[in-house]
Design a protein around this motif. Structure first.
Motif, PDB file in Angstrom:
ATOM      1  N   VAL A  27       0.847  -1.198   0.000  1.00 21.94           N
ATOM      2  CA  VAL A  27       0.000   0.000   0.000  1.00 21.94           C
ATOM      3  C   VAL A  27       0.881   1.247   0.000  1.00 21.94           C
ATOM      4  CG1 VAL A  27      -1.842   1.272   1.164  1.00 21.94           C
ATOM      5  CG2 VAL A  27      -1.857  -1.229   1.188  1.00 21.94           C
ATOM      6  N   ASP A  28       1.935   1.258   0.817  1.00 23.33           N
ATOM      7  CA  ASP A  28       2.848   2.406   0.853  1.00 23.33           C
ATOM      8  C   ASP A  28       3.452   2.705  -0.513  1.00 23.33           C
ATOM      9  OD1 ASP A  28       2.634   3.271   3.496  1.00 23.33           O
ATOM     10  OD2 ASP A  28       4.265   1.989   4.205  1.00 23.33           O
ATOM     11  N   SER A  29       3.738   1.664  -1.288  1.00 24.39           N
ATOM     12  CA  SER A  29       4.358   1.868  -2.600  1.00 24.39           C
ATOM     13  C   SER A  29       3.355   2.236  -3.681  1.00 24.39           C
ATOM     14  CB  SER A  29       5.108   0.603  -3.029  1.00 24.39           C
ATOM     15  OG  SER A  29       4.175  -0.413  -3.383  1.00 24.39           O
ATOM     16  N   GLY A  30       2.071   2.084  -3.374  1.00 21.03           N
ATOM     17  CA  GLY A  30       1.046   2.384  -4.363  1.00 21.03           C
ATOM     18  C   GLY A  30       0.644   1.185  -5.201  1.00 21.03           C
ATOM     19  N   ALA A  31       1.167   0.007  -4.892  1.00 23.22           N
ATOM     20  CA  ALA A  31       0.862  -1.199  -5.663  1.00 23.22           C
ATOM     21  C   ALA A  31      -0.498  -1.791  -5.307  1.00 23.22           C
ATOM     22  CB  ALA A  31       1.948  -2.253  -5.435  1.00 23.22           C
ATOM     23  N   LEU A  32      -1.051  -1.419  -4.166  1.00 28.51           N
ATOM     24  CA  LEU A  32      -2.303  -2.001  -3.701  1.00 28.51           C
ATOM     25  C   LEU A  32      -3.147  -0.914  -3.043  1.00 28.51           C
ATOM     26  CD1 LEU A  32      -3.917  -4.654  -3.233  1.00 28.51           C
ATOM     27  CD2 LEU A  32      -2.646  -4.922  -1.109  1.00 28.51           C
ATOM     28  N   ALA A  33      -4.435  -0.885  -3.377  1.00 32.23           N
ATOM     29  CA  ALA A  33      -5.351   0.084  -2.777  1.00 32.23           C
ATOM     30  C   ALA A  33      -5.633  -0.282  -1.327  1.00 32.23           C
ATOM     31  CB  ALA A  33      -6.654   0.130  -3.565  1.00 32.23           C
ATOM     32  N   VAL A  34      -5.747   0.723  -0.489  1.00 33.75           N
ATOM     33  CA  VAL A  34      -5.989   0.496   0.929  1.00 33.75           C
ATOM     34  C   VAL A  34      -7.337  -0.184   1.151  1.00 33.75           C
ATOM     35  CG1 VAL A  34      -7.035   2.745   1.511  1.00 33.75           C
ATOM     36  CG2 VAL A  34      -5.651   1.521   3.214  1.00 33.75           C
ATOM     37  N   SER A  35      -8.312   0.079   0.310  1.00 34.06           N
ATOM     38  CA  SER A  35      -9.622  -0.555   0.481  1.00 34.06           C
ATOM     39  C   SER A  35      -9.512  -2.068   0.321  1.00 34.06           C
ATOM     40  CB  SER A  35     -10.627   0.015  -0.510  1.00 34.06           C
ATOM     41  OG  SER A  35     -10.155  -0.132  -1.839  1.00 34.06           O
ATOM     42  N   ARG A  36      -8.760  -2.517  -0.647  1.00 33.88           N
ATOM     43  CA  ARG A  36      -8.547  -3.955  -0.854  1.00 33.88           C
ATOM     44  C   ARG A  36      -7.636  -4.527   0.234  1.00 33.88           C
ATOM     45  NH1 ARG A  36      -5.593  -7.448  -4.737  1.00 33.88           N
ATOM     46  NH2 ARG A  36      -6.712  -9.413  -4.610  1.00 33.88           N
ATOM     47  N   ALA A  37      -6.607  -3.791   0.585  1.00 34.19           N
ATOM     48  CA  ALA A  37      -5.642  -4.259   1.586  1.00 34.19           C
ATOM     49  C   ALA A  37      -6.292  -4.450   2.952  1.00 34.19           C
ATOM     50  CB  ALA A  37      -4.472  -3.286   1.690  1.00 34.19           C
ATOM     51  N   ALA A  38      -7.276  -3.622   3.300  1.00 31.91           N
ATOM     52  CA  ALA A  38      -7.929  -3.757   4.600  1.00 31.91           C
ATOM     53  C   ALA A  38      -8.630  -5.109   4.709  1.00 31.91           C
ATOM     54  CB  ALA A  38      -8.924  -2.621   4.816  1.00 31.91           C
ATOM     55  N   GLY A  39      -9.229  -5.571   3.626  1.00 32.04           N
ATOM     56  CA  GLY A  39      -9.847  -6.897   3.639  1.00 32.04           C
ATOM     57  C   GLY A  39      -8.815  -7.999   3.737  1.00 32.04           C
ATOM     58  N   ILE A  40      -7.718  -7.837   3.019  1.00 37.58           N
ATOM     59  CA  ILE A  40      -6.645  -8.831   3.040  1.00 37.58           C
ATOM     60  C   ILE A  40      -6.008  -8.901   4.433  1.00 37.58           C
ATOM     61  CG2 ILE A  40      -4.351  -9.380   2.117  1.00 37.58           C
ATOM     62  CD1 ILE A  40      -5.327  -8.128  -0.559  1.00 37.58           C
ATOM     63  N   ALA A  41      -5.924  -7.765   5.121  1.00 30.94           N
ATOM     64  CA  ALA A  41      -5.277  -7.706   6.440  1.00 30.94           C
ATOM     65  C   ALA A  41      -5.993  -8.567   7.474  1.00 30.94           C
ATOM     66  CB  ALA A  41      -5.201  -6.264   6.925  1.00 30.94           C
ATOM     67  N   ARG A  42      -7.217  -8.893   7.219  1.00 33.02           N
ATOM     68  CA  ARG A  42      -7.980  -9.706   8.175  1.00 33.02           C
ATOM     69  C   ARG A  42      -7.735 -11.208   7.977  1.00 33.02           C
ATOM     70  NH1 ARG A  42     -11.194  -5.125   7.100  1.00 33.02           N
ATOM     71  NH2 ARG A  42     -11.850  -4.079   9.003  1.00 33.02           N
ATOM     72  N   LEU A  43      -6.992 -11.571   6.940  1.00 31.68           N
ATOM     73  CA  LEU A  43      -6.682 -12.971   6.647  1.00 31.68           C
ATOM     74  C   LEU A  43      -5.476 -13.430   7.468  1.00 31.68           C
ATOM     75  CD1 LEU A  43      -6.939 -12.834   2.734  1.00 31.68           C
ATOM     76  CD2 LEU A  43      -8.670 -13.691   4.345  1.00 31.68           C
ATOM     77  N   PRO A  44      -5.259 -14.747   7.558  1.00 35.55           N
ATOM     78  CA  PRO A  44      -4.027 -15.230   8.199  1.00 35.55           C
ATOM     79  C   PRO A  44      -2.786 -14.705   7.461  1.00 35.55           C
ATOM     80  CG  PRO A  44      -5.601 -17.019   7.890  1.00 35.55           C
ATOM     81  CD  PRO A  44      -6.150 -15.836   7.154  1.00 35.55           C
TER      82      PRO A  44
END
Length: 176
Positions: free
Chosen positions: A145-162
């Motif tokens: 997300v910091d590099s701009g490769a991934l949107a924070v909206s998508r990353a927030a969902g991914i962050a809840r995974l193992p």
């Protein structure tokens, strides 16, 4: 040289971007001095690293002002082209900085999430998502997300995974 907490709000340059800055400084010199506050780099961590790479002695100036965090945000927003997701990550960092971390003088960096969102010109909801990424995400996810490769909206969902599922999602070719 250590970085001031306000300087760490923004991600560092790396790879080709840092190499290009070092090459430019090597050719043209350091155009803007590195700004210090209390002996720490407030603005210019990338220039400091690039000077080291280019073998150029950096010049320094001392910060004068009342709000170092707002000043750092202002300097970097004008100079860097950050996506909304990247700005949300900065706002989330700003909203989680401790108040008065320096025992000799209050650093005055802390902001509420809505204040940080306004300062970075992002939705408060995006700041909340960035906070989820920073608190629950693996380092690779935060970096994406910091590099701009991934949107924070998508990353927030991914962050809840193992953790391993997060790493796999970051490695996937369709990350953005």
């Amino acid at each position: 040289m250590n970085a001031h907490p306000a300087a760490e709000l923004f991600p560092l340059l790396s790879g080709a971007d840092l190499e290009a800055l070092a090459a430019d400084i090597g050719t043209n010199g350091l155009a803007e001095p590195i700004v210090l506050l209390d002996g720490q780099i407030l603005d210019g961590r990338n220039r400091h690293a690039a000077c080291s790479m280019a073998g150029v002695d950096p010049s320094f100036s001392e910060y004068v002002g009342a709000d170092p965090a707002a000043w750092v945000v202002s300097k970097n927003l004008h100079r860097r082209h950050l996506s909304e997701s990247q700005r949300a990550m900065v706002a989330a960092r700003l909203a989680t900085l401790p108040r008065g971390a320096n025992q000799h003088r209050p650093i005055g960096l802390s902001r509420t999430q809505p204040d940080a969102a306004e300062l970075l010109n992002v939705a408060a909801r995006s700041v909340g998502r960035a906070r989820v990424v920073q608190q629950q995400g693996v380092p690779e996810l935060v970096a994406a997300v910091d590099s701009g490769a991934l949107a924070v909206s998508r990353a927030a969902g991914i962050a809840r995974l193992p953790a391993e599922d997060q790493r796999a999602a970051v490695r996937a070719p369709h990350v953005s």
